[in-house]
Design a protein around this motif. Sequence first.
Motif, PDB file in Angstrom:
ATOM      1  N   SER A 156      42.134  43.346  43.938  1.00 27.06           N
ATOM      2  CA  SER A 156      42.772  44.277  42.869  1.00 27.06           C
ATOM      3  C   SER A 156      42.807  43.530  41.552  1.00 27.06           C
ATOM      4  O   SER A 156      43.383  43.865  40.518  1.00 27.06           O
ATOM      5  CB  SER A 156      44.417  44.591  43.464  1.00 27.06           C
ATOM      6  N   LEU A 157      42.276  42.406  41.463  1.00 26.19           N
ATOM      7  CA  LEU A 157      42.216  41.361  40.289  1.00 26.19           C
ATOM      8  C   LEU A 157      40.807  41.365  40.064  1.00 26.19           C
ATOM      9  O   LEU A 157      39.918  41.283  40.628  1.00 26.19           O
ATOM     10  CB  LEU A 157      43.016  40.188  40.390  1.00 26.19           C
ATOM     11  N   PRO A 158      40.398  41.125  38.555  1.00 26.28           N
ATOM     12  CA  PRO A 158      39.174  41.226  37.993  1.00 26.28           C
ATOM     13  C   PRO A 158      38.480  39.948  38.504  1.00 26.28           C
ATOM     14  O   PRO A 158      37.292  39.474  38.553  1.00 26.28           O
ATOM     15  CB  PRO A 158      39.179  41.263  36.729  1.00 26.28           C
ATOM     16  N   ASP A 159      39.315  38.703  38.727  1.00 29.58           N
ATOM     17  CA  ASP A 159      38.928  37.263  38.750  1.00 29.58           C
ATOM     18  C   ASP A 159      39.713  36.548  39.810  1.00 29.58           C
ATOM     19  O   ASP A 159      40.570  35.738  39.261  1.00 29.58           O
ATOM     20  CB  ASP A 159      38.743  36.859  37.423  1.00 29.58           C
ATOM     21  N   ALA A 160      39.502  36.790  41.017  1.00 29.79           N
ATOM     22  CA  ALA A 160      40.240  36.192  42.053  1.00 29.79           C
ATOM     23  C   ALA A 160      39.249  35.714  43.217  1.00 29.79           C
ATOM     24  O   ALA A 160      38.534  36.386  43.443  1.00 29.79           O
ATOM     25  CB  ALA A 160      41.219  37.262  42.437  1.00 29.79           C
ATOM     26  N   GLU A 161      39.788  34.715  43.852  1.00 29.77           N
ATOM     27  CA  GLU A 161      39.072  34.061  45.093  1.00 29.77           C
ATOM     28  C   GLU A 161      40.180  33.515  46.246  1.00 29.77           C
ATOM     29  O   GLU A 161      41.369  33.415  45.890  1.00 29.77           O
ATOM     30  CB  GLU A 161      38.238  33.096  44.719  1.00 29.77           C
ATOM     31  N   ARG A 162      39.778  33.593  47.212  1.00 30.96           N
ATOM     32  CA  ARG A 162      40.509  32.980  48.388  1.00 30.96           C
ATOM     33  C   ARG A 162      39.986  31.568  48.665  1.00 30.96           C
ATOM     34  O   ARG A 162      38.995  31.338  48.466  1.00 30.96           O
ATOM     35  CB  ARG A 162      40.407  33.804  49.688  1.00 30.96           C
ATOM     36  N   ALA A 163      41.167  30.894  48.910  1.00 34.55           N
ATOM     37  CA  ALA A 163      40.953  29.323  49.274  1.00 34.55           C
ATOM     38  C   ALA A 163      41.709  28.986  50.277  1.00 34.55           C
ATOM     39  O   ALA A 163      42.992  29.420  50.329  1.00 34.55           O
ATOM     40  CB  ALA A 163      40.928  28.474  47.948  1.00 34.55           C
ATOM     41  N   GLU A 164      41.214  27.939  51.353  1.00 39.00           N
ATOM     42  CA  GLU A 164      41.997  27.686  52.303  1.00 39.00           C
ATOM     43  C   GLU A 164      42.115  26.004  52.282  1.00 39.00           C
ATOM     44  O   GLU A 164      41.514  25.457  51.763  1.00 39.00           O
ATOM     45  CB  GLU A 164      41.438  27.858  53.658  1.00 39.00           C
TER      46      GLU A 164
END
Length: 261
Positions: free
Chosen positions: A229-237
């Motif tokens: 839903s966001l233009p510049d987002a990432e997942r990180a663990e």
Amino acid sequence: MTEYAQTVDGVRIAYDREGAGQPLVLVGGAGQFRAVDPATRELTAALADRGFDVVHHDRPGRGDSGGEPPFGLAGEVAAIRALLELVGGRAWLYGSSSGGAIALAAAAGLPGVDRLLLWEVPLGEEGGTDGAQFLAAIRALVAAGDREGTLRLFTEDIPGWFDSVRAGPQWPLYERMAPTLEADAEALAWTQSAPRRQLWASITAPTVVLLGTDTFPFMADAADSICRSLPDAERAELPGGGHRWRAADLADRIAAYLPAQ
């Protein structure tokens, strides 16, 4: 040493400030405030050691901060606005759990948020009604003056938490802050109030959605929804489970986004 900022509505916000460098405002979740949250105090110190100017505040109605019921999302955003002004008008925001929903609302409504870092935000399904139903139940308990019931309902999915806190020496501190949980519930309901791309259209800050390696499945689903839903987002663990993290691991991960010197 505790310092104080003031919102445009005259609410006094207590905070600690540590370090120098990139301004970073920490937004606590449902049960977090400085007097009962050693983990975030440890995180504050760890981030300060890694090049951040860290502000760790008591949200309105919690700890040493002022404010009177009803507590809502607008008051939380006003507190963040005051803290952004304190550090020069621009900062990164780190939101923990339901504090991540508050951080999203602040980024959507305020200028000056340069990066969002969100830890395991417990969002319901996009477009769902469970958030609004939960908010209505919390508001009914707060209006009835049932602080114990408010805390019990909000934490019913965390096995053993309520009974441990109810029997512990810090119960009066939690009992005082119970009405502020209405703001957490409102923030979570807000994330279901419209399509998320539309709701968050004004958020342009790069966003990192952080998860423990052994997180709950619905947290991973929520993280994916935020990233879509966001233009510049990432997942990180990072290493962690049960909605918990180690301060050094989290500080290292956040510091990895600092520009190279």
